[in-house]
Each structure stands twice: as C-alpha cells, then as structure tokens.
Enzyme design. Structure first.
Site, mmCIF file in Angstrom:
data_model
loop_
_atom_site.group_PDB
_atom_site.id
_atom_site.type_symbol
_atom_site.label_atom_id
_atom_site.label_comp_id
_atom_site.label_asym_id
_atom_site.label_seq_id
_atom_site.Cartn_x
_atom_site.Cartn_y
_atom_site.Cartn_z
ATOM 1 N N ASP A 36 65.233 34.137 42.635
ATOM 2 C CA ASP A 36 64.193 35.019 42.454
ATOM 3 C C ASP A 36 64.774 36.488 41.864
ATOM 4 O O ASP A 36 65.555 36.701 42.021
ATOM 5 C CB ASP A 36 63.400 35.203 43.806
ATOM 6 C CG ASP A 36 62.392 34.497 43.996
ATOM 7 O OD1 ASP A 36 61.837 33.433 43.225
ATOM 8 O OD2 ASP A 36 61.917 34.424 45.065
ATOM 9 N N LYS A 58 60.470 37.612 37.249
ATOM 10 C CA LYS A 58 59.337 37.939 36.090
ATOM 11 C C LYS A 58 59.909 39.649 35.813
ATOM 12 O O LYS A 58 59.435 39.949 34.747
ATOM 13 C CB LYS A 58 57.994 38.022 36.800
ATOM 14 C CG LYS A 58 57.884 38.928 38.105
ATOM 15 C CD LYS A 58 56.368 38.972 38.463
ATOM 16 C CE LYS A 58 56.115 39.697 39.650
ATOM 17 N NZ LYS A 58 55.823 38.779 40.476
ATOM 18 N N MET A 179 54.528 44.888 49.100
ATOM 19 C CA MET A 179 53.516 44.799 47.886
ATOM 20 C C MET A 179 52.344 45.819 47.923
ATOM 21 O O MET A 179 51.212 45.436 47.675
ATOM 22 C CB MET A 179 53.128 43.355 47.728
ATOM 23 C CG MET A 179 54.280 42.525 47.515
ATOM 24 S SD MET A 179 53.934 40.900 47.389
ATOM 25 C CE MET A 179 53.778 40.525 49.224
#
Ligand code: SAH
Length: 260
Positions: A36, A58, A179
């Site tokens: 990840d 990402k 987050m």
C-alpha cells in the site's frame, strides 16, 4: 501444485522500527508483496532478494489500483502457489479494507492470516506524549473515519457526527479521526452541533513516527482554521478530548511543530 497462502501484515505508521518481529518474519518469507502507498520503503529491506514487489498505492501521481484488482491479484498469486504478503499501513484491520480482503480470500478458499500493526492513532498518541485513555479524563477511545463510504449513491456524509459528539461528551471518550483533514470544517461544525464543547482540546499529527512528522495543537472551536493556517495535510489523524488538556496547559506542543 500446492496452493499458496496470504498474510495481511500491518506495516505500522511509518517508522520501520515499529514493525513487529512477526511482520519482519512474514515480509522475509514472502514471494510476492502487494504494498500500500502509506507503507514506508524502509520496511521493504526485509523482503528477500527476488521477491516480487507490487506497489498498489495511489500517491506519486498514479491513480489508486482498484480494490477488486488487488483482491484478484492476491487470489491468483496464492492459487499459483505463491506466498503472498499484503502489506498495509498501520494495522490491517483499522480502516485499511483488510476486512474486505479477508472476506474475499476466505470466499475464494485461500488460507489467510493476519499480523497486527501499530495503528496511526497509537503512534499519534506517542508522538504527542498523551495517553488515549486516562482514569481521570477518558474512559475509552473511538477510532472514526472522516471519509466513510457513502451508502448507495448518497452524496451525504454517512457518519453521524452529532451522535458521536454526544457519546464522546457523555461517556468521556477520546475521539481519533482518521482521514479527516479534508473534511475538517464539516466535522468541526457537526461535532459542535452535537454538543462537544468548543474548548475541547484538539491535536493533529501528520506523518506520525516519521522524521517529517508535524503536529498542531488547537481546540474544536478553531480546528479547521488552524489546520488550514498550518498547512497540515494527509496522512494525519485528529485527536480530540480532555486527555490533551495537560499538553495544552503546559504549552508543550507549539501550534505547528515539527517532530522527529
Ligand atoms: N490501517 C491504517 C489506516 C489506513 S487509512 C492504520 O491502522 O493506521 C489511512 C489514514 O490513516 C490516513 O489518511 C491517516 O488518517 C491515517 N494515517 C496513516 N498513517 C499515518 C501516520 N503516519 N500519521 C498520521 N496519520 C496516519
């Protein structure tokens, strides 16, 4: 061919020294590693030479590898006899979609085990030098996502922040929000509306455990403005609760400090 298996491994918050011995052993035993984006490169020194390392994150401009693709890759590799390690930031079972991956692997009949890791909330607490629970201030702690999956196309935030605020206040619980930086203004408004007092101390820790760690001390009243002014971004956790009061009183954490 004998079927391989899959181990979900928590890589911890960043500092490679915060890996568990079990995680190090699992990484060293892997023939394929699916990594990840929040996993620090330093963790990969434990991989054996020749192990296939697939980065599925990402960051760095690439779009995130779709979750279904990652799961299909894990299943295909395990079926081909590989020993797959799925390396995830923090703990695999705290907001990392580890639960979804284990369900998929089990449904596919793949043997699967999990190695826990130090989750960001714990690392942030040690960075700040404050406990998440304290007999005088907090009877427990809630780990909450600020970026929940919206239900069936609904555009609204599925998290009931007002209920969380009421519970945190009434039951004296520390709130740790993962987050939550992008949605901080919304979260702040909702928590205030839910009855969490404006003077509730707040802290934000970015890149906990890494040399580039930064932290901010604020209150619920001014959290979003202070965050924007300090320029703190993801990955960061927001900590709210009376466990931070000692820190605020001592002035121990400057408003936006770098740590290491
Ligand atoms: N499984 C991970 C969480 C994955 S969700 C864990 O247990 O920690 C990703 C979020 O975790 C980030 O957006 C941020 O809120 C938090 N996070 C991960 N690593 C962090 C770090 N080193 N410092 C601060 N927050 C971190």
């Amino acid at each position: 061919m004998t079927q391989g298996h899959c181990t979900l491994v928590g890589a911890g918050p960043g500092d490679p020294e915060l890996l568990t011995l079990k995680a190090v052993k699992a990484i060293a035993a892997a023939s394929v590693l699916l990594v990840d984006d929040l996993v620090d490169e330093g963790v990969l020194v434990h991989a054996r030479p020749g192990a296939r390392i697939v980065r599925v994150g990402k960051r760095g401009g690439c779009r995130s590898t779709p979750q279904a693709f990652i799961e299909a890759l894990m299943i295909a590799a395990a079926r081909a006899g590989e020993h797959v390690v799925r390396l995830k930031g923090g703990d695999p079972f705290v907001f990392g979609r580890g639960g979804e991956e284990v369900e998929r692997l089990r449904a596919a009949g793949i043997a699967c085990n999990v190695v826990s890791g130090i989750t960001a909330a714990l690392s942030a607490a040690s960075a700040l030098g404050v406990p998440l629970t304290h007999r005088d201030h907090a009877q427990g702690v809630m780990l909450v996502t600020g970026h929940a999956k919206a239900g069936s196309g609904a555009a609204h935030d599925p998290t009931d922040w007002r209920a969380l605020a009421a519970a945190a206040h009434a039951a004296r619980l520390t709130l740790v929000i993962y987050m939550g930086v992008a949605g901080a203004a919304h979260i702040q408004r909702q928590l205030l509306a839910g009855g969490l007092p404006p003077d509730t101390p707040a802290a934000v820790v970015q890149h906990a455990s890494l040399p580039r760690q930064r932290q901010l001390l604020s209150t619920l009243r001014t959290l979003a403005d202070d965050l924007a002014a300090a320029g703190l971004g993801s990955p960061a956790v927001i900590v709210l609760g009376d466990v931070l009061r000692g820190l605020a009183a001592a002035g121990a954490a400057p408003r936006a400090a770098s740590g290491g």
